[in-house]
Design a protein around this motif. Structure first.
Motif, mmCIF file in Angstrom:
data_model
loop_
_atom_site.group_PDB
_atom_site.id
_atom_site.type_symbol
_atom_site.label_atom_id
_atom_site.label_comp_id
_atom_site.label_asym_id
_atom_site.label_seq_id
_atom_site.Cartn_x
_atom_site.Cartn_y
_atom_site.Cartn_z
ATOM 1 N N ASP A 1 0.867 -1.103 0.103
ATOM 2 C CA ASP A 1 -0.159 -0.088 -0.061
ATOM 3 C C ASP A 1 0.949 1.358 0.080
ATOM 4 O OD1 ASP A 1 -2.239 -1.336 0.045
ATOM 5 O OD2 ASP A 1 -2.475 -1.537 2.018
ATOM 6 N N ALA B 1 2.121 1.734 -3.510
ATOM 7 C CA ALA B 1 1.338 2.245 -4.348
ATOM 8 C C ALA B 1 1.060 3.722 -4.185
ATOM 9 C CB ALA B 1 -0.105 1.218 -4.298
ATOM 10 N N GLN B 2 1.001 4.140 -2.873
ATOM 11 C CA GLN B 2 0.895 5.675 -2.693
ATOM 12 C C GLN B 2 2.204 6.426 -2.989
ATOM 13 O OE1 GLN B 2 -1.335 6.587 1.001
ATOM 14 N NE2 GLN B 2 -1.743 4.278 1.225
ATOM 15 N N LYS C 1 5.108 0.855 -9.325
ATOM 16 C CA LYS C 1 4.120 1.142 -8.408
ATOM 17 C C LYS C 1 2.761 0.628 -8.601
ATOM 18 C CE LYS C 1 2.262 5.910 -7.270
ATOM 19 N NZ LYS C 1 2.407 7.195 -7.412
ATOM 20 N N GLY C 2 2.382 0.315 -9.689
ATOM 21 C CA GLY C 2 1.108 -0.073 -9.715
ATOM 22 C C GLY C 2 1.066 -1.537 -9.452
ATOM 23 N N LYS C 3 2.134 -2.317 -8.956
ATOM 24 C CA LYS C 3 2.023 -3.620 -8.547
ATOM 25 C C LYS C 3 2.610 -3.699 -7.102
ATOM 26 C CE LYS C 3 4.743 -4.843 -11.708
ATOM 27 N NZ LYS C 3 5.863 -5.577 -12.453
ATOM 28 N N GLY C 4 2.202 -2.607 -6.473
ATOM 29 C CA GLY C 4 2.517 -2.429 -4.951
ATOM 30 C C GLY C 4 4.101 -2.517 -4.759
#
Length: 540
Positions: free
Chosen positions: A430, A433-434, A442-445
């Motif tokens: 999380d 991702a943020q 980033k899109g895959k944590g």
């Protein structure tokens, strides 16, 4: 361009799926264009040449846009469309060989007045047209497949295209043009417009995207991997070994000095030197050395001239078989080889009657590693450096101590906040991702799976492959891109050996698949007179 050169290019295109993907992940950058269908495409910001500081000609603009230059399958390309491919082919070539392009091409002479292949008489303009046409075949074949199969750009790919055209006006102003169309005409010639360039760019992007998706879809089971490596298992091994070179020239004696102080040696003197070098090499190889230190001690004990006596042999780090000097490969791959084995190998140049021995290597075998260890799965949050100073010559951005410190403070703050929370992999994902600035994960944590040795930048790689690393370990790592908050997920279920074999099969299959697409594409030239074959790379 000769058939052999075309074959080499096709092979490089397929193999580049692996090397470019690894290089991308290693640098935590956005996914690079794969060197396949549209590997010639050049972003506006990266222009290497201009077709000339021209003033837009309204009549030529209309003529170029309305002249059918060629057809490819069911598509008809105008002179403007072909020029996009043609100029980008040149740009890519110039960019690739920019440090010594002046030794390859006459930058002040038209391309159609320079011979590229003396055997065929092809000019450099012919060569670049051929490159462009092969690229056109590949691009439209892949694009048609993408449309046929309902393929769409990924969210990140679409964002990349949108960002490119959102910023293109800035690029134009950066290069001193009052508007985008003037800029494009100076890059690609009369008739170029933002609308037609976007169409070219989007078709190219779709072709790249489909190639990537197709490559990612190829999977191989254990039986396929074992069958592929059966006749060449050594190719996926790594070897440690040590070499010591005895140059024959160091053993020359006598000689004749001329008025300039230059010394020449007779054939007899050269032969005697080669024999002397071989004798010392054989004496060195006849010993038994428990380790590299003992081997080096024997080297230092050689009673020969200072140039050799001062030399020292050190053992290589583990080297993949394919990276080993070809002179040593045959000896190293022998399955009976054991630590401490020694061999004398002649270093030769020339061929046939003109073959010459330059000296002798004494090689000592260290070890063999079959690379059956597991790859690593890891998550990270990249807090990239901000600001920086870009060097257009080197293409590098340097950051001040203050800029680096700011990134470290931010990373430490995020890590501290995560530690105060659940401290789980999910909460780490999380956070990535943020906050991560790495678009590749980033899109895959923040997840990177199947990380191979030396695939990532050095500090990142060392952290992942630390012998003491355990599941759930976390920490902070600095690289040239910023600070990485690391989280070790664990060992992948794929070994490094199988990773390499799978990539090799994939490269072969992609090459064959892509070659068939290009070979079966039907391209017809119509009116090519408006393609910039008379381009001069530099008018200075």
């Amino acid at each position: 361009m000769s058939a052999s050169n075309q074959k080499k290019i096709r092979k490089e295109k397929a193999e580049a799926y692996m090397t470019e993907r690894q290089r991308t992940e290693a640098k935590e950058r956005k996914k690079l264009k794969i060197y396949t269908a549209t590997f010639w495409i050049v972003l506006a910001l990266c222009v290497s040449i201009l077709v000339g500081a021209i003033v837009s000609n309204p009549i030529k603009n209309v003529i170029y846009k309305n002249t059918d230059a060629m057809t490819i399958g069911n598509h008809t390309l105008s002179a403007v469309d072909v020029n996009y491919f043609y100029i980008d082919a040149i740009n890519n070539y110039v960019k690739q060989y920019q440090n010594y392009i002046q030794y390859i091409l006459d930058v002040k002479k038209p391309l159609d007045a320079q011979t590229a292949d003396k055997e065929t008489g092809k000019t450099w303009a012919d060569t670049f047209v051929e490159m462009a046409e092969n690229n056109i075949k590949s691009t439209y074949a892949l694009y048609d497949l993408a449309v046929e199969n309902g393929h769409k750009l990924t969210e990140d790919e679409q964002k990349e295209v949108d960002t490119m055209f959102k910023n293109i006006d800035t690029y134009a102003k950066y290069y001193g043009f009052k508007n985008v169309n003037d800029y494009l005409r100076n890059v690609y010639g009369n008739g170029a417009t933002i609308e037609s360039y976007r169409a070219y760019y989007e078709i190219s992007a779709m072709a790249d995207s489909y190639y990537t998706a197709y490559a990612d879809s190829l999977e191989y089971d254990a039986d396929a991997l074992r069958a592929y490596e059966k006749d060449k298992p050594y190719e996926y091994n790594s070897y440690t070994y040590a070499t010591y070179y005895l140059a024959a020239a160091k053993f020359r004696e006598g000689g004749t000095k001329n008025d300039k102080g230059e010394i020449t040696y007779s054939d007899e003197e050269k032969k005697a030197a080669i024999e002397a070098a071989e004798k010392v090499a054989n004496e060195l190889a006849s010993g038994e050395y428990a380790d590299i230190e003992a081997f080096n001690k024997a080297i230092k004990a050689l009673k020969i001239n200072e140039g050799i006596e001062s030399a020292k042999c050190t053992e290589n780090d583990a080297v993949l078989y394919t990276k080993v000097n070809e002179m040593f490969q045959e000896w190293l791959k022998d399955g009976a080889r054991k630590e401490g084995d020694l061999k004398v190998i002649a270093s030769e140049s020339g061929s046939g009657d003109s073959k010459v021995i330059n000296g002798y290597y004494v090689i000592r075998f260290g070890s063999v590693n079959e690379n059956k260890f597991n790859l690593k799965d890891v998550r990270h949050v990249l807090i990239g450096f901000k600001g920086g100073k870009y060097n257009s010559t080197t293409g590098q951005t340097t950051y001040s101590d203050a800029e680096k410190k700011a990134a470290k403070v931010e990373a430490e703050k995020l890590l501290s906040e995560w530690e105060k929370g659940a401290k789980t992999e999910d909460s780490f994902a999380d956070m990535a991702a943020q906050h991560s600035t790495d678009p590749g994960s980033k899109g895959k944590g923040g997840l990177y799976e199947k990380v191979a040795p030396k695939q990532m930048v050095e500090a990142f790689d060392k952290w992942c492959y630390d012998a003491e690393r355990k599941v759930g370990d976390y920490g902070l790592v600095e690289t040239e891109y910023g600070y990485h908050i690391m989280y070790f997920v664990g060992d992948s279920d794929t070994t490094y050996r199988d990773f390499m074999i799978s990539n090799a099969i994939k490269a072969k299959d992609l090459e064959e698949w892509h070659k068939n697409l290009v070979d079966t594409a039907v391209l017809k030239e119509l009116n090519m007179k408006h393609v910039k074959t008379d381009l001069v790379l530099s008018t200075r």
